[in-house]
Enzyme design. Structure first.
Site, PDB file in Angstrom:
ATOM      1  CG  ASP A   1      -0.167  31.102  15.014  1.00 31.09           C
ATOM      2  OD1 ASP A   1      -0.813  32.005  15.594  1.00 31.09           O
ATOM      3  OD2 ASP A   1       0.136  31.158  13.811  1.00 31.09           O
TER       4      ASP A   1
ATOM      5  CE  LYS B   1      -4.125  30.587  12.255  1.00 30.00           C
ATOM      6  NZ  LYS B   1      -2.678  30.831  12.454  1.00 30.00           N
TER       7      LYS B   1
ATOM      8  CE1 TYR C   1     -13.313  20.669  21.405  1.00 28.21           C
ATOM      9  CE2 TYR C   1     -14.312  19.045  22.858  1.00 28.21           C
ATOM     10  CZ  TYR C   1     -13.205  19.719  22.408  1.00 28.21           C
ATOM     11  OH  TYR C   1     -11.981  19.430  22.949  1.00 28.21           O
TER      12      TYR C   1
ATOM     13  CG  ASP D   1      -4.316  18.952  27.726  1.00 26.41           C
ATOM     14  OD1 ASP D   1      -5.180  19.308  28.559  1.00 26.41           O
ATOM     15  OD2 ASP D   1      -4.198  17.768  27.347  1.00 26.41           O
TER      16      ASP D   1
END
Ligand code: IPM
Ligand code: MN
Length: 373
Positions: free
Chosen positions: A221, A189, A142, A249
């Site tokens: 994942d 990850k 970000y 989310d």
């Protein structure tokens, strides 16, 4: 006690849901004898329209000097549909997080018994779920260097993390786990990203200081799949900025509606409270948006200020509104009534002040016998 609250209604449905949160706070002030002094500030598309800047200097100052910040939502269709615009509403929120160093975003995900049937996931899978997502909020991709090549055919976003950035949010996650179910799941990850490997190394080391807390590591994942297959396995989820944005989310499916999920963004000096949902501009001004996420954000704010009974009063009122089925229409099937944003806010405030008598008021209203609320 007297508290100064910076209020940033923001864009879309932000103003109308924040108004309901303020109603709940006013009821709390009345019952528990507090004074909340609201200082309103602009941020987002409305601030761009008014001043050309998504985060005016005045907003930063109001927030810096407040005891807590209550924020609505950010974003507007006219920016979403035009990726070429260089000044964007979201920059307001991102810059405020950075300015105030709000590095730790906490997103509680709970399956409210009354909302189990609103989730697309099976009741027996989600029932009893109680997760706290700890998302690092001021680092990672970000805030890394962004570039677009001169010919506009290549773009870059750099993802960077330092040990210090990882360390401070990790301690907060472990401290939370100690008073919860004593488990932290680090989501990353690490099979691909260098930053994730640094996260793992740092978190594994810090975990040794918390012998009573179990540390588990999961790749993003797999974690995204696990959270819908078996959400009850999680207690505290700790993760970096972008992965936390996505995980939270996804996890909203468990809550039955994104309209009921609140969050806090904590720094050393300041703290901001806001719904997880966005600006939902299609509903703007229609009095149909669910105000519960904003009202529950106000409750998180009270907890942060050490006002635990007061926060509890809001929680009880929210639960009562769900029990009675006094909800906005996104929570269809919860009750026989479909109420407006402002009616839900009125009920919550009334219940905080009048407790069980409010149920009477409420029933009378729906029978057309009273105008108390
Ligand atoms: C959130 C939002 C923001 C984010 C946007 C509006 C910049 O999606 O708070 O989750 O990505 O952090
Ligand atoms: Mn998000």
């Amino acid at each position: 006690m007297k508290y100064t609250i910076a209020v940033i209604p923001g864009d879309g449905i932000g103003p109308e849901v924040t108004t309901q949160a303020k109603k709940a706070l006013e009821a709390v002030a009345e019952v528990y004898d507090h004074i909340f002094l609201y200082k309103e500030a602009q941020m987002g598309a409305c601030a761009i329209d008014a001043t050309g800047d998504p985060l005016p200097k005045e907003t930063i100052e109001i927030c810096r000097n407040a005891d807590a910040i209550l924020f609505g939502a950010i974003g507007d269709a006219k920016y979403d549909n035009d990726p070429t615009l260089r000044i964007r509403p979201e920059q307001g929120l991102l810059n405020l997080r950075k300015e105030l160093d709000l590095f730790c975003n906490v997103r509680p995900i709970k399956a409210y018994p009354k909302l189990l049937k609103n989730s697309p996931l099976k009741k027996e899978i989600i029932s009893g779920t109680d997760i706290a997502i700890f998302r690092e909020l001021t680092g990672g991709i970000y805030f890394g260097r962004k570039e677009i090549s001169k010919d506009g055919k290549q773009a870059y976003d750099a993802c960077a993390y330092s040990v210090d950035e990882i360390t401070r949010v990790t301690h907060l996650a472990f401290e939370a786990a100690q008073i919860r179910k004593k488990k932290v799941t680090l989501v990353d990850k690490a099979n691909v990203l260098e930053t994730s490997r640094l996260w793992r190394k740092t978190v594994v080391e810090i975990a040794k200081q918390y012998k009573d807390v179990e540390l588990e590591v999961l790749l993003i994942d797999n974690a995204a799949m696990q959270i819908v297959l078996n959400p009850k396995q999680f207690d505290v989820i700790l993760t970096e900025n972008l992965l936390g944005d996505v995980m939270s989310d996804v996890a909203c499916a468990i809550g039955g509606s994104i309209g009921v999920l609140a969050s806090s963004s904590i720094g050393e000096k300041n703290a901001m409270f806001e719904p997880i949902h966005g600006s939902y501009h299609q509903a703007k001004g229609k009095d149909i948006a669910n105000p519960l996420a904003s009202i529950l954000s106000a409750a998180m704010m009270l907890e942060h200020l050490g006002l635990l009974d007061e926060a509890d009063a809001i929680h009880r009122a929210v639960e009562k509104s769900l029990d009675l089925g006094l909800t906005t229409k996104d929570l269809k099937g919860v009750g026989q009534y479909s109420a407006s944003t402002s009616k839900v806010g009125d009920f919550i405030a009334d219940y905080i002040q009048n407790q069980e008598d409010s149920s009477m008021n409420f029933k009378n209203i729906y029978m057309g016998q009273s105008t108390i609320i």
